[in-house]
Structure formats: structure tokens, C-alpha cells
Design a protein around this motif. Structure first.
Motif, short mmCIF file in Angstrom:
data_model
loop_
_atom_site.label_atom_id
_atom_site.label_comp_id
_atom_site.label_asym_id
_atom_site.label_seq_id
_atom_site.Cartn_x
_atom_site.Cartn_y
_atom_site.Cartn_z
N ALA A 1 -13.30 -2.54 7.01
CA ALA A 1 -12.59 -1.34 6.17
C ALA A 1 -11.02 -1.79 5.98
O ALA A 1 -10.46 -2.11 6.86
CB ALA A 1 -12.82 -0.03 6.96
N ALA A 2 -10.75 -1.83 4.57
CA ALA A 2 -9.48 -1.79 4.38
C ALA A 2 -9.36 -1.34 2.80
O ALA A 2 -8.24 -0.82 2.51
CB ALA A 2 -8.92 -3.54 4.13
N TYR A 3 -10.35 -1.66 2.00
CA TYR A 3 -10.33 -0.97 0.88
C TYR A 3 -11.65 -0.23 0.43
O TYR A 3 -12.65 -0.38 0.89
CB TYR A 3 -10.57 -2.40 -0.39
N GLU B 1 -15.01 4.36 7.19
CA GLU B 1 -13.52 4.07 7.79
C GLU B 1 -13.61 3.58 8.89
O GLU B 1 -12.52 3.03 9.33
CB GLU B 1 -13.17 5.63 7.58
N ARG C 1 -10.04 -3.90 9.81
CA ARG C 1 -9.71 -2.33 9.85
C ARG C 1 -8.47 -2.29 10.80
O ARG C 1 -7.67 -1.52 10.43
CB ARG C 1 -10.78 -1.62 10.45
N PHE D 1 -5.19 2.45 4.62
CA PHE D 1 -6.46 1.78 3.75
C PHE D 1 -5.83 1.68 2.02
O PHE D 1 -4.89 2.48 1.75
CB PHE D 1 -7.65 2.42 3.65
N ALA E 1 -5.25 -3.36 8.83
CA ALA E 1 -4.96 -2.67 7.55
C ALA E 1 -4.31 -1.35 8.34
O ALA E 1 -3.28 -0.74 7.74
CB ALA E 1 -6.24 -2.25 6.83
N MET E 2 -4.90 -0.83 9.29
CA MET E 2 -4.41 0.49 9.63
C MET E 2 -2.95 0.23 10.66
O MET E 2 -2.21 1.24 10.73
CB MET E 2 -5.33 1.15 10.83
N ALA F 1 -7.50 8.59 3.77
CA ALA F 1 -7.70 7.06 3.74
C ALA F 1 -6.34 6.37 3.48
O ALA F 1 -5.91 5.25 4.32
CB ALA F 1 -8.72 6.56 2.82
N TRP G 1 -0.91 -4.64 5.24
CA TRP G 1 -0.69 -5.03 4.07
C TRP G 1 0.60 -5.90 3.73
O TRP G 1 1.42 -5.23 4.33
CB TRP G 1 -0.94 -3.77 3.19
N ASN H 1 0.86 -1.22 0.04
CA ASN H 1 0.08 0.04 -0.21
C ASN H 1 0.78 1.30 -0.26
O ASN H 1 0.38 2.35 0.10
CB ASN H 1 -1.08 0.12 1.25
N SER I 1 -15.42 -0.57 1.47
CA SER I 1 -15.85 -0.46 2.68
C SER I 1 -16.98 0.59 2.77
O SER I 1 -17.11 1.67 2.21
CB SER I 1 -14.72 -0.08 3.59
#
Length: 369
Positions: free
Chosen positions: A278-280, A273, A222, A301, A225-226, A296, A230, A40, A270
Motif C-alpha cells: 500500500a502506497a498509491y 490500506e 506501506r 498514501f 509511505a506512512m 488515506a 515519499w 505527497n 493498492s
């Protein structure tokens, strides 16, 4: 826009592009990357409705007789999927319709009305079919979803060092596209079970980047991802990931009660947020949604946006929307013009030096977990 303004814009645009590192590796289109870069942390270009073959002029004229603006927006087509990938496209979009019994879309009406040749090979088989609008915009480089995925996999097999490919999907349904035409079937859990099975029939677990991998040991997707979930770029090379580009209602049907997409092969657009899944995000307007896209991307994300829409920018040779898309940091920027439509303008959407990806402009090292 005047010619002088266009030249100045393009010069500034080129300078902005080359300000970020894009370094050739052993494979000419693939960038090398410093240690620690995650998937990402890149930015790449891809195509919109990637499977689509242009509507024949005679049929386009029939559409224009009823809806001139609609015909104008449909007046585009793409090269075969492998050719697009050879050009450096790293995101593809595939629309499909549900056809569990086969033959539902094998005899589209507009080709019958126009008398234009239509190849319905494999449309009689059960399985998801790939087309833009039933009965109207029906010609595709691959007639079935599995055929499209197989073409992508075969290209990937031959280019194992490629950066991750995003395969976006639209699950078409709704009213018939033409009076008296076929009504697409709705989607339920059984339909999406079948979709997941088709994906897994082509891409094994070693080739798929999944929500479970991004979530890792975190409670929600979520959070994963944060927190940097990734995969690292080097671990993600040669792999693909899928995203269902749909609204909240269809997303909920696809999720089948899996709040963080546990065990499923597909990310979803998603709903917010703050959602557990939530990831994409699909955020298609990099002008109006510029700040949201940047926020984002900075949060961790993945975002896809669009450089052009409905043939508008290509007809005007207008790169302003693409410039905003690049500056937004959206990881995947979609276009209908990886090559120019020369009868209109030189408009083209590509990264500099023919590269497939570059460092993301809004994810410098200090923003990463």
C-alpha cells in the motif's frame, strides 16, 4: 443548476481555491515550497486518457447508432502531451495493449468501415501500443508506449524544476471491442517484465521515484509511505513515478511475488490500506469515497481521483465534483477538460492562477511524520 446558482458556486469555489498557498517560483507554473514539504504534501491536476485524440464525427455517429450513451461518454479528446504539461497538468494517464510481435492493432476495423483516414505509423513494431479501445477508439498522440514516455521525458528535460509527474497506466485486455475485432492479449509475468523494460529504456534510475525509495529501511512499502517515505519535494523535482491502475488480480500478476514491489519501477493500485504494498490508491469518486480519500491522504498514501466522468460534468458546467475532489486532499485530480469544450459550456478544471500544484488541504504540517 440555474445561472445564479452556478455563479454563486463558482465564486465560493474560487475563494476556497485561493485560501491555500500557491507561490510562483522561477518557472512560472511551478510552486515554491517551504523546507520539509514532501511530494505527497502537494495537490495537482492531471488528465484522464491523456493520449486520446477525439473520435471523428462519422465514426462517433456509427457508435451512437448502436449505443448512444456509450458514444456520448467517448466524445472527448486531448491536446498533445507536451501541451497539456505546458498548461500545468502534472498527472497523465496512458492506456496500452500488449503487442509483443507487432502489427496486432495496425488495422482497426472502425476506420475501415467509416472510410476515415487512420495513421497506423509504428503500429507494426513489437511493443506496447497506446489506444483506448481496439478497433473502435484508436487514435492517439503517440502510437507506442515508448513514444509517449519519450514525449514526457523530452518535456521534463526542458522543464527540470517541475513537481513530480504521476504517469498512470491501464493495461487493457478482455473481449474484442467490436464484433470481429481483435482480442487483446492477456498479461503474464513476461508481459510485465517487458513493460518494466520499456519504462527503464526511457527513464533512468535518476529520474524515477520507485517503491524501493519510498520503502527505505522499513520492512514494507506501506510502513515507509506512512512514515514519511515519499521524497522531499525539492529532491523529487524533475522526476516521474508510475502507477498501475488495475484491480487485485492484475496487480498480483504485476507484483510477481514482490510483496512490497521490491526492485520494481511501478507502484500499484493498492488492494487495501493494510496491504504490504500500500502506497498509491486510485479512488475515482470524490463524492462517495470522500472520507476514504481523506483518511488515506492523512495516513501518508498517494491518491488519484477524478473531477469528471463520461463528459457529464462538462455538458452541465457542474464543478461540484471537482470541489469535493479538491477538499478530499487527493494529490492528483484527473479531468478531461484542462481547457473548456466551448460548444457545451465553460467547464474547466485547473488550479488557480495557472499554477501546477498547491499545498495539500488535508496535510497541514502537524499531520506529517
Amino acid at each position: 443548476m440555474t445561472r445564479r446558482s452556478t455563479r454563486l458556486l463558482m465564486a465560493a469555489f474560487a475563494a476556497a481555491l485561493t485560501a491555500l498557498p500557491v507561490v510562483a517560483a522561477a518557472q512560472s507554473l511551478e510552486p515554491s515550497a517551504p523546507a520539509g514539504l514532501h511530494m505527497n504534501d502537494l495537490q495537482a491536476v492531471g488528465t484522464h486518457n491523456s493520449y486520446k485524440i477525439a473520435i471523428p464525427p462519422k465514426e462517433l455517429a456509427l457508435i451512437a447508432a448502436r449505443n448512444a450513451q456509450g458514444a456520448q461518454s467517448l466524445d472527448y479528446g486531448h491536446l498533445p502531451l507536451a501541451t497539456q504539461l505546458d498548461l500545468g497538468m502534472r498527472q497523465l494517464e496512458i492506456d496500452f495493449v500488449y503487442d509483443p510481435d507487432g502489427d496486432r492493432y495496425a488495422h482497426p476495423r472502425l476506420p475501415q468501415i467509416s472510410g476515415e483516414p487512420y495513421d497506423g505509423s509504428d503500429m507494426d513494431r513489437p511493443g506496447f501500443k497506446v489506444l483506448h479501445m481496439p478497433d473502435v477508439d484508436v487514435r492517439s498522440h503517440c502510437h507506442t508506449f515508448v513514444q509517449c514516455l519519450t514525449q514526457i521525458r523530452d518535456w521534463s528535460d526542458a522543464h527540470p524544476g517541475h513537481v513530480p509527474l504521476l504517469i498512470m497506466m491501464n493495461a487493457k485486455d478482455g473481449a474484442p471491442s467490436l464484433d470481429g475485432g481483435v482480442k487483446p492479449l492477456d498479461y503474464d509475468a513476461k508481459a510485465f517484465d517487458a513493460l518494466d523494460a520499456e519504462i527503464r529504456s526511457v527513464f533512468g534510475p535518476e529520474r524515477l521515484i520507485t517503491p524501493d525509495e519510498v520503502r527505505g529501511t522499513h520492512k514494507t512499502l506501506r510502513e515507509g509511505a506512512m512514515a514519511g517515505g515519499w521524497p522531499a519535494l525539492e529532491a523529487a523535482r524533475g522526476k516521474v513515478f508510475f502507477a498501475l491502475d488495475e484491480g487485485p488480480q492484475k496487480v498480483a500478476v504485476y507484483m510477481r511475488g514482490h510483496a512490497s514491489l521490491e526492485g520494481l519501477p511501478v507502484f500499484v493500485n493498492s488492494v487495501s490500506e493494510d496491504a504490504d504494498h500500500a502506497a498509491y490508491f486510485t479512488l475515482n469518486d470524490p463524492v462517495k469515497q470522500f472520507e476514504r480519500i481523506q483518511a488515506a491522504v492523512k495516513a501518508g498514501f498517494m491518491v488519484r481521483t477524478r473531477a469528471d466522468d463520461s463528459t457529464t460534468e462538462a455538458r452541465r458546467n457542474d464543478l461540484r465534483r471537482f470541489a469535493r475532489a479538491l477538499a478530499s486532499g487527493a494529490q492528483y485530480i484527473s479531468t478531461d477538460y484542462p481547457t473548456p469544450r466551448s460548444d457545451w459550456s465553460p467547464y474547466q478544471v485547473r488550479l488557480p492562477d495557472g499554477m501546477s500544484a498547491r499545498a495539500n488541504p488535508v496535510r497541514p504540517p502537524q499531520t506529517r511524520p
